[in-house]
Motif scaffolding. Structure first.
Motif, PDB file in Angstrom:
ATOM      1  N   SER A  24     -12.944 -19.125  -3.908  1.00 35.05           N
ATOM      2  CA  SER A  24     -13.794 -20.247  -3.725  1.00 35.05           C
ATOM      3  C   SER A  24     -14.091 -20.845  -5.031  1.00 35.05           C
ATOM      4  O   SER A  24     -13.577 -20.339  -6.139  1.00 35.05           O
ATOM      5  N   GLY A  25     -14.318 -21.944  -4.887  1.00 36.95           N
ATOM      6  CA  GLY A  25     -14.422 -23.000  -6.200  1.00 36.95           C
ATOM      7  C   GLY A  25     -15.620 -22.412  -7.064  1.00 36.95           C
ATOM      8  O   GLY A  25     -16.566 -21.794  -6.738  1.00 36.95           O
ATOM      9  N   GLY A  26     -15.455 -22.307  -8.445  1.00 34.25           N
ATOM     10  CA  GLY A  26     -16.315 -21.986  -9.441  1.00 34.25           C
ATOM     11  C   GLY A  26     -16.964 -22.939 -10.334  1.00 34.25           C
ATOM     12  O   GLY A  26     -16.586 -23.828 -10.848  1.00 34.25           O
ATOM     13  N   GLY A  27     -18.440 -22.701 -10.357  1.00 33.05           N
ATOM     14  CA  GLY A  27     -19.367 -23.511 -11.161  1.00 33.05           C
ATOM     15  C   GLY A  27     -19.455 -24.692 -10.544  1.00 33.05           C
ATOM     16  O   GLY A  27     -19.008 -25.240  -9.421  1.00 33.05           O
ATOM     17  N   SER A 121     -13.022 -19.833 -12.500  1.00 28.54           N
ATOM     18  CA  SER A 121     -12.787 -19.466 -11.215  1.00 28.54           C
ATOM     19  C   SER A 121     -11.588 -21.012 -10.665  1.00 28.54           C
ATOM     20  O   SER A 121     -10.431 -20.620 -10.212  1.00 28.54           O
ATOM     21  N   ARG A 122     -11.873 -21.962 -11.093  1.00 29.74           N
ATOM     22  CA  ARG A 122     -10.982 -23.062 -10.598  1.00 29.74           C
ATOM     23  C   ARG A 122      -9.864 -23.174 -11.425  1.00 29.74           C
ATOM     24  O   ARG A 122      -9.027 -23.756 -10.811  1.00 29.74           O
ATOM     25  N   ASP A 123      -9.887 -22.670 -12.414  1.00 28.32           N
ATOM     26  CA  ASP A 123      -8.679 -22.712 -13.421  1.00 28.32           C
ATOM     27  C   ASP A 123      -7.605 -21.693 -13.217  1.00 28.32           C
ATOM     28  O   ASP A 123      -6.427 -22.041 -13.594  1.00 28.32           O
ATOM     29  N   VAL A 124      -7.959 -20.702 -12.464  1.00 33.27           N
ATOM     30  CA  VAL A 124      -7.046 -19.528 -12.399  1.00 33.27           C
ATOM     31  C   VAL A 124      -6.788 -18.979 -10.946  1.00 33.27           C
ATOM     32  O   VAL A 124      -6.406 -17.800 -10.624  1.00 33.27           O
ATOM     33  N   GLU A 143     -17.199 -15.281  -8.199  1.00 33.92           N
ATOM     34  CA  GLU A 143     -16.497 -16.248  -9.058  1.00 33.92           C
ATOM     35  C   GLU A 143     -15.923 -15.256 -10.261  1.00 33.92           C
ATOM     36  O   GLU A 143     -16.143 -14.060 -10.473  1.00 33.92           O
ATOM     37  N   THR A 144     -15.024 -15.892 -10.841  1.00 36.55           N
ATOM     38  CA  THR A 144     -14.059 -15.117 -11.937  1.00 36.55           C
ATOM     39  C   THR A 144     -14.665 -15.840 -13.386  1.00 36.55           C
ATOM     40  O   THR A 144     -14.531 -16.856 -13.727  1.00 36.55           O
ATOM     41  N   TYR A 145     -14.626 -14.598 -14.246  1.00 35.16           N
ATOM     42  CA  TYR A 145     -15.125 -14.923 -15.454  1.00 35.16           C
ATOM     43  C   TYR A 145     -14.225 -14.285 -16.720  1.00 35.16           C
ATOM     44  O   TYR A 145     -14.632 -13.990 -17.593  1.00 35.16           O
ATOM     45  N   GLY A 146     -13.113 -13.858 -15.977  1.00 36.17           N
ATOM     46  CA  GLY A 146     -12.299 -13.310 -16.920  1.00 36.17           C
ATOM     47  C   GLY A 146     -10.847 -12.577 -16.025  1.00 36.17           C
ATOM     48  O   GLY A 146     -10.895 -12.736 -14.811  1.00 36.17           O
ATOM     49  N   LEU A 147      -9.833 -12.447 -16.920  1.00 35.57           N
ATOM     50  CA  LEU A 147      -8.650 -11.900 -15.965  1.00 35.57           C
ATOM     51  C   LEU A 147      -8.340 -10.423 -16.818  1.00 35.57           C
ATOM     52  O   LEU A 147      -8.416 -10.340 -18.245  1.00 35.57           O
ATOM     53  N   PRO A 148      -7.763  -9.365 -16.033  1.00 32.06           N
ATOM     54  CA  PRO A 148      -7.361  -8.211 -16.703  1.00 32.06           C
ATOM     55  C   PRO A 148      -5.857  -8.555 -17.012  1.00 32.06           C
ATOM     56  O   PRO A 148      -5.191  -9.231 -16.288  1.00 32.06           O
ATOM     57  N   TYR A 149      -5.419  -7.676 -17.952  1.00 32.99           N
ATOM     58  CA  TYR A 149      -4.078  -7.658 -18.070  1.00 32.99           C
ATOM     59  C   TYR A 149      -3.472  -6.316 -17.791  1.00 32.99           C
ATOM     60  O   TYR A 149      -2.498  -5.906 -17.953  1.00 32.99           O
ATOM     61  N   SER A 150      -4.418  -5.196 -17.727  1.00 31.61           N
ATOM     62  CA  SER A 150      -3.752  -3.815 -17.413  1.00 31.61           C
ATOM     63  C   SER A 150      -4.944  -3.177 -16.767  1.00 31.61           C
ATOM     64  O   SER A 150      -6.273  -3.235 -17.132  1.00 31.61           O
ATOM     65  N   VAL A 151      -4.630  -2.583 -15.544  1.00 30.92           N
ATOM     66  CA  VAL A 151      -5.665  -1.813 -14.714  1.00 30.92           C
ATOM     67  C   VAL A 151      -4.947  -0.349 -14.415  1.00 30.92           C
ATOM     68  O   VAL A 151      -3.709  -0.328 -14.116  1.00 30.92           O
ATOM     69  N   GLY A 152      -5.583   0.621 -15.053  1.00 25.65           N
ATOM     70  CA  GLY A 152      -4.909   2.181 -14.879  1.00 25.65           C
ATOM     71  C   GLY A 152      -5.886   3.017 -14.466  1.00 25.65           C
ATOM     72  O   GLY A 152      -6.995   3.025 -14.211  1.00 25.65           O
TER      73      GLY A 152
END
Length: 432
Positions: A24-27, A121-124, A143-152
């Motif tokens: 969904s679109g963010g902001g 959200s709209r950027d990623v 909505e998205t407020y960050g991105l993970p680089y590792s999930v373990g």
């Protein structure tokens, strides 16, 4: 005072990476693109040891080369200081870091309510399409407020040679097996388990795992949203922990031992063969290599998941885990989002995996996971029916702090199972 909304802080992982076909679109505002003006980005992360420290430095330099108008000032800060002090204080100031370490969950939800973190959200959209369900803990209300680089996921890292010396032929599967292994190691004159209780959270993770084994998945999910802890399973988790502590499985002076700082830390004790195992996350091999300047235990390093508990209501295929990621603060320029997207790219993620510091999340980067132990973790993560985010992250700072303090008191012989839950319930009264 406005009531803070809660976010369901669990990461459901299917047997294969679930791709999000659309977001969904963010902001309310259109995303602004980078400019040609000179920009200085500040980036705070917790990779204080090699290889991660050097890796992030190289990523920053690569980004600068691709964006001549950008200077990236990178600061590596010890994890506890960063999470508990520097980030909360900085986000309340007029000059927060642009890109900062983000663990997601309840703390992120609070940051969103306070308006301290950027909606990206709209950027990623493309990045979320490749990351899939692993991005859930970095999202609030869709909505998205960050991105993970590792999930373990978490489990016991152990020294195969010391296990063999003590006559332990296979890694423990049940709690009873773990108790037998502790007994055999002590009889062989080997410290069974190292724990960095000085930093509190490594000790607290024992209670977290017992809670996951004692409580049903539904109970754990509801607790993360409703912040209610009256179910008897939470008290039973403390009782299991008390019984385990009574076996005296840890090194001498475990209350004064740090987790990752120096060769006398709990990670250092395992890396140097002075303890047989440690309950720790997916980052452990990278930490040990950084402490020893080499390959630590090499082929003698093994891993097994937290044992099952007889009679517990928890799903034996559920795991405790979580991840690391980054967010852009509310005042960060558009170039911050571009740096975050670069970190999440397949190439950077693949090279991150090659450092052995963690498990990547971007589809296509799996080829970078060559270490047999990390491949085992990746398979375990992908096959888990449910991955519960670290409880102090899931429940937020107030409840998480009270919970960890109560567990630390039990480790010090000054608290009970009932005290842990009572502290959580009292802290939760101000969060609902």
């Amino acid at each position: 005072m406005a009531m803070k909304r809660r976010v369901s802080v669990m990461v459901a992982l299917a047997t294969t990476t679930a791709l999000l076909a659309a977001c969904s679109g963010g902001g309310n505002d259109e995303a602004a693109g980078p400019s040609n003006d000179h920009v200085t980005l500040t980036w705070w992360h917790n990779g204080t040891a090699e290889p991660l420290k050097g890796f992030w430095d190289s990523v920053a330099r690569e980004f600068e080369e691709a964006h001549p108008n950008v200077t990236v000032e990178v600061s590596a800060v010890q994890n506890e200081e960063l999470q508990k002090t520097k980030i909360p204080v900085a986000l309340q100031s007029a000059d927060p870091p642009d890109l900062f370490q983000q663990w997601g969950g309840g703390d992120l939800a609070d940051q969103v309510v306070d308006g301290k973190v950027k909606d990206i959200s709209r950027d990623v959209l493309d990045e979320i399409g490749l990351i899939g369900g692993s991005a859930a803990a970095w999202q609030v209300d869709g909505e998205t407020y960050g991105l993970p680089y590792s999930v373990g996921v978490e489990g016991f890292w152990y020294n195969k040679a010391l296990f063999a010396q003590a006559g332990i032929e296979t890694p423990p599967v049940t709690l009873e097996d773990l108790g037998d292994a502790v007994g055999k190691l002590k009889e062989a004159g080997i410290t069974p388990i190292a724990v960095g209780a000085k930093d509190t959270w490594p000790a607290a993770h024992y209670w977290y795992n017992f809670a996951l084994r004692e409580c049903s998945t539904d109970t754990m999910k509801r607790a993360g949203v409703e912040l209610r802890f009256e179910d008897p399973c939470f008290t039973q988790a403390g009782e299991q922990l008390a019984a385990f502590l009574a076996t005296e499985p840890f090194q001498q002076d475990f209350l004064g031992t740090p987790a990752q700082t120096g060769l006398a830390s709990s990670a250092g004790l395992v890396a140097n063969g002075n303890a047989a195992m440690e309950l720790m996350g997916h980052w452990e091999p990278g930490i040990m290599r950084g402490l020893t300047g080499g390959d630590a235990l090499g082929e003698n390093l093994g891993w097994f998941p937290f044992p099952t508990v007889d009679g517990g209501q928890g799903d034996p295929a559920a795991a405790l885990g979580g991840g690391d990621g980054f967010s852009c603060s509310y005042s960060a320029p558009p170039e911050c989002v571009e740096l975050l997207k670069y970190i999440a790219s397949v190439d950077v993620q693949k090279r991150y995996a090659e450092t052995g510091s963690g498990l990547p999340v971007t589809l296509g980067s799996e080829a970078g996971v060559s270490d047999p132990n990390m491949q085992t973790l990746l398979q375990y993560r992908n096959n888990a029916t449910y991955v519960q985010v670290w409880l102090d992250v899931a429940y937020g700072g107030s409840i998480g702090g009270a919970m960890n303090d109560g567990i630390a008191a039990m480790f010090a012989g000054q608290g009970t199972a009932q005290d842990i839950v009572a502290g959580m319930i009292e802290a939760s009264s101000g969060s609902r």
